[in-house]
Enzyme design. Sequence first.
Site, mmCIF file in Angstrom:
data_model
loop_
_atom_site.group_PDB
_atom_site.id
_atom_site.type_symbol
_atom_site.label_atom_id
_atom_site.label_comp_id
_atom_site.label_asym_id
_atom_site.label_seq_id
_atom_site.Cartn_x
_atom_site.Cartn_y
_atom_site.Cartn_z
ATOM 1 N N CYS A 112 24.648 68.062 49.508
ATOM 2 C CA CYS A 112 24.153 69.437 49.699
ATOM 3 C C CYS A 112 23.380 69.940 48.485
ATOM 4 O O CYS A 112 22.701 70.963 48.562
ATOM 5 C CB CYS A 112 25.304 70.375 50.007
ATOM 6 S SG CYS A 112 25.982 70.073 51.639
ATOM 7 N N HIS A 253 22.774 77.475 48.068
ATOM 8 C CA HIS A 253 23.050 76.582 49.192
ATOM 9 C C HIS A 253 23.861 77.365 50.227
ATOM 10 O O HIS A 253 24.766 78.122 49.873
ATOM 11 C CB HIS A 253 23.836 75.373 48.690
ATOM 12 C CG HIS A 253 24.356 74.503 49.786
ATOM 13 N ND1 HIS A 253 23.544 74.029 50.786
ATOM 14 C CD2 HIS A 253 25.618 74.045 50.051
ATOM 15 C CE1 HIS A 253 24.282 73.299 51.618
ATOM 16 N NE2 HIS A 253 25.533 73.298 51.201
ATOM 17 N N ASN A 283 24.965 75.154 57.937
ATOM 18 C CA ASN A 283 24.753 74.355 56.732
ATOM 19 C C ASN A 283 23.839 73.171 57.079
ATOM 20 O O ASN A 283 24.263 72.255 57.777
ATOM 21 C CB ASN A 283 26.117 73.872 56.218
ATOM 22 C CG ASN A 283 26.006 73.051 54.946
ATOM 23 O OD1 ASN A 283 24.901 72.654 54.544
ATOM 24 N ND2 ASN A 283 27.127 72.770 54.318
HETATM 25 O O1 UT7 Z 1 27.881 72.041 51.910
HETATM 26 C C1 UT7 Z 1 28.710 71.074 51.357
HETATM 27 C C2 UT7 Z 1 29.907 71.661 50.880
HETATM 28 N N1 UT7 Z 1 30.721 72.180 51.963
HETATM 29 C C3 UT7 Z 1 31.281 73.355 51.813
HETATM 30 O O2 UT7 Z 1 31.021 74.030 50.868
HETATM 31 C C4 UT7 Z 1 32.301 73.775 52.862
HETATM 32 C C5 UT7 Z 1 33.474 74.393 52.170
HETATM 33 N N2 UT7 Z 1 34.556 74.732 53.051
HETATM 34 C C6 UT7 Z 1 34.507 75.697 54.011
HETATM 35 O O3 UT7 Z 1 33.467 76.275 54.239
HETATM 36 C C7 UT7 Z 1 35.770 76.072 54.703
HETATM 37 O O4 UT7 Z 1 36.850 75.449 54.072
HETATM 38 C C8 UT7 Z 1 35.783 75.731 56.227
HETATM 39 C C9 UT7 Z 1 34.840 76.634 56.972
HETATM 40 C C10 UT7 Z 1 35.424 74.271 56.418
HETATM 41 C C11 UT7 Z 1 37.183 75.968 56.783
HETATM 42 O O5 UT7 Z 1 37.576 77.307 56.554
HETATM 43 P P1 UT7 Z 1 38.990 77.625 55.872
HETATM 44 O O6 UT7 Z 1 39.097 79.078 55.834
HETATM 45 O O7 UT7 Z 1 39.058 76.872 54.578
HETATM 46 O O8 UT7 Z 1 39.981 77.056 56.945
HETATM 47 P P2 UT7 Z 1 41.079 75.905 56.767
HETATM 48 O O9 UT7 Z 1 40.460 74.566 56.741
HETATM 49 O O10 UT7 Z 1 42.010 76.284 55.672
HETATM 50 O O11 UT7 Z 1 41.859 76.065 58.146
HETATM 51 C C12 UT7 Z 1 42.560 77.271 58.492
HETATM 52 C C13 UT7 Z 1 43.047 77.138 59.919
HETATM 53 C C14 UT7 Z 1 43.726 75.800 60.200
HETATM 54 O O12 UT7 Z 1 44.786 76.045 61.109
HETATM 55 P P3 UT7 Z 1 46.307 76.140 60.577
HETATM 56 O O13 UT7 Z 1 46.563 74.820 59.922
HETATM 57 O O14 UT7 Z 1 46.307 77.290 59.612
HETATM 58 O O15 UT7 Z 1 47.053 76.379 61.844
HETATM 59 C C15 UT7 Z 1 42.651 75.010 60.900
HETATM 60 O O16 UT7 Z 1 43.172 74.038 61.761
HETATM 61 O O17 UT7 Z 1 41.937 77.211 60.811
HETATM 62 C C16 UT7 Z 1 41.938 76.077 61.675
HETATM 63 N N3 UT7 Z 1 40.565 75.740 62.003
HETATM 64 C C17 UT7 Z 1 39.917 76.294 63.029
HETATM 65 N N4 UT7 Z 1 40.284 77.198 63.955
HETATM 66 C C18 UT7 Z 1 39.378 77.568 64.854
HETATM 67 C C19 UT7 Z 1 39.740 74.880 61.343
HETATM 68 N N5 UT7 Z 1 38.539 74.870 61.950
HETATM 69 C C20 UT7 Z 1 38.626 75.736 63.002
HETATM 70 C C21 UT7 Z 1 37.717 76.163 63.981
HETATM 71 N N6 UT7 Z 1 38.127 77.082 64.879
HETATM 72 N N7 UT7 Z 1 36.452 75.695 64.040
#
Ligand code: UT7
Length: 329
Positions: A112, A253, A283
């Site tokens: 990225c 980014h 992204n």
């Molecule tokens: O560009 C390259 C670099 N990439 C980045 O910078 C991305 C960085 N990371 C992020 O943007 C975020 O971490 C994400 C958008 C990928 C995820 O968001 P988050 O707030 O960190 O969520 P999480 O992974 O901590 O998940 C929270 C909950 C989980 O459920 P439980 O375990 O709390 O029950 C996930 O399973 O949200 C769940 N979850 C979803 N729920 C509905 C994960 N993806 C989804 C989804 N829809 N699409």
Amino acid sequence: MKAAITGIGHFLPEKRITNHDLTKMVDTTDEWIMTRTGIRERRILEKGKGASYMAAGAAQMILDEKQMDPNDLELIIVATTTPDMPVPTTAAFVQKKLKADRCWGFDLNGGCAGFLCALSTAAQFIESGKHKKVMVIGSDMMSSIIDYEDRNTCVIFGDAAGAVLLEQSMDDNAGVVDFHMRLDGEGASYLYVPAGGSRTPASHETVKEKLHFVYQDGRTVFKHAVKYMTEISRQVVERNNLNSKEIGLLIPHQANLRIIDAVARKLDLDSDQVVVNIEKYGNTTAATIPLAMSEAYRENRMAKGDWILLSAFGAGFTWGSILLRWTMD
Ligand code: UT7
């Protein structure tokens, strides 16, 4: 001598996938995607075209707008994590499409942060006096490496390309004024595509086990992105004796609206100093910054002499910041 941006363009596929479309593919909601990422829709390129199609589209926009002869191009650098093929370089397909018959070129993979790697590399060819016109492109067809059954990744990524033309400027306070790039391989296990390279070549098993798709530990990547983008941007601003009020625009980014907001807040920037278009495109990896820059330029958000700060973080981990002094009308 400095390397100044003298042309800017982008390419967006027409097909859109909305959050509503994704709710029919994986267990997710529009509300979750909007509040956690700020993304409403993303563009998807039709299969069989590849990153070079979009890269050439973005570069062609510059050639058309400047009415420039493609034979004047001396070098094409394509930042991509989704090359058309492992061999040859995507730049070869771009060169052919542009009919730029007197140049050389290569691809560069900085995840990225790829566009920043490419822009800082290209600037060296200009500053050394070796080349007069270099096309720098960020292009990624993320849909080619996304598992549309994995809600952790499929809601985030999209396809696009952006490009800039770099030319010589005799003004030492113009164009790419400063950059600082970093790489830390400790981050490799948090954002990667497990197979398809020389360590684990493609096989029936790797396909069956879905090892050709992006894997991401989102929370870890998120935390590092906020910390390192903030730190490195601040270093670049401070060592050039600037303060946050003097920054015309931050073009970060576009990985997650919450990352962008946190970095902007820590850098003490107001919302009108920050370019955000993640809602429309998600992204797009190496394309986010040149695409956002091209849109900001077309919306007249940059004036000659403005300080523009670029900042990115991605796989590797690779991250960095570039300070530009805007030179286009
Ligand atoms: O560009 C390259 C670099 N990439 C980045 O910078 C991305 C960085 N990371 C992020 O943007 C975020 O971490 C994400 C958008 C990928 C995820 O968001 P988050 O707030 O960190 O969520 P999480 O992974 O901590 O998940 C929270 C909950 C989980 O459920 P439980 O375990 O709390 O029950 C996930 O399973 O949200 C769940 N979850 C979803 N729920 C509905 C994960 N993806 C989804 C989804 N829809 N699409």
